[in-house]
Motif scaffolding. Structure first.
Motif: not given
Length: 187
Positions: A123-134, A146-149, A168-175
């Motif tokens: 539960g440290i990470a979740s899947e990124n649903t953003r589409d980065y292309g085919p 919570w893990a980043v905090q 980098e922290i903002r880019r890799c954190t869910r919220d």
């Protein structure tokens, strides 16, 4: 002197198989001898004054309070007594505490050696649903806030976070907007 009286038995007063005390040994009185004078005194209450306020406490509590005071003042035997009290209390709390329930999640479809699978399971990470292309073949994850905090809280040293590190922290954190940044950081 002749009479109807018979002579007493030769070896003792009682016949063989007959008790000298037909009622048996007297029973102990209830409570007699089982309570000591110390037990009686410990159950009494005292009126003491703490911070100018009179309070009713048991003798046992007053003795414990005095032992704590003596331990703080440097009395070695009082320190040992306090350590024994603490150890005894810890044992009682350990016996009274419920056994920790261990919940194990098993996922059979992922490779257990895969770090991404481990981060998802824990539960440290979740899947990124953003589409980065085919042409994107990577499984992308976002760290849970919570893990980043927790990581930011464990950070030691006086160096402030750079703008690049914050990005980098903002880019890799869910919220990332829910994070509390270290003092002196402008995010």
């Amino acid at each position: 002197m002749t009479g109807s009286r018979s002579a007493p038995p030769k070896h003792g007063r009682f016949r063989k198989g007959q008790s000298g005390n037909p009622n048996g040994r007297p029973k102990k009185r209830a409570g007699a001898g089982s309570t000591s004078a110390f037990d009686i005194i410990v159950d009494k209450t005292l009126t003491i004054t703490r911070s100018g306020v009179p309070q009713e406490v048991s003798v046992e509590e007053a003795l414990q309070h005095r032992t704590y005071q003596d331990a703080i003042a440097g009395n070695r035997s009082a320190r040992r007594d306090v350590l024994k009290m603490i150890a005894k209390r810890e044992q009682v709390l350990a016996k009274m505490a419920p056994a920790p329930s261990v919940q194990v999640k098993q996922r059979t479809e992922e490779d257990p050696d895969n770090a991404n699978a481990a981060l998802l399971i824990l539960g440290i990470a979740s899947e990124n649903t953003r589409d980065y292309g085919p042409s994107d073949n990577y499984q992308r994850l976002l760290l849970e806030p919570w893990a980043v905090q927790a990581a930011l809280g464990r950070r030691r040293g006086g160096a402030r976070l750079t703008d690049e590190e914050i990005g980098e922290i903002r880019r890799c954190t869910r919220d990332p907007d829910s994070l509390r940044w270290p003092r002196g950081t402008r995010a």
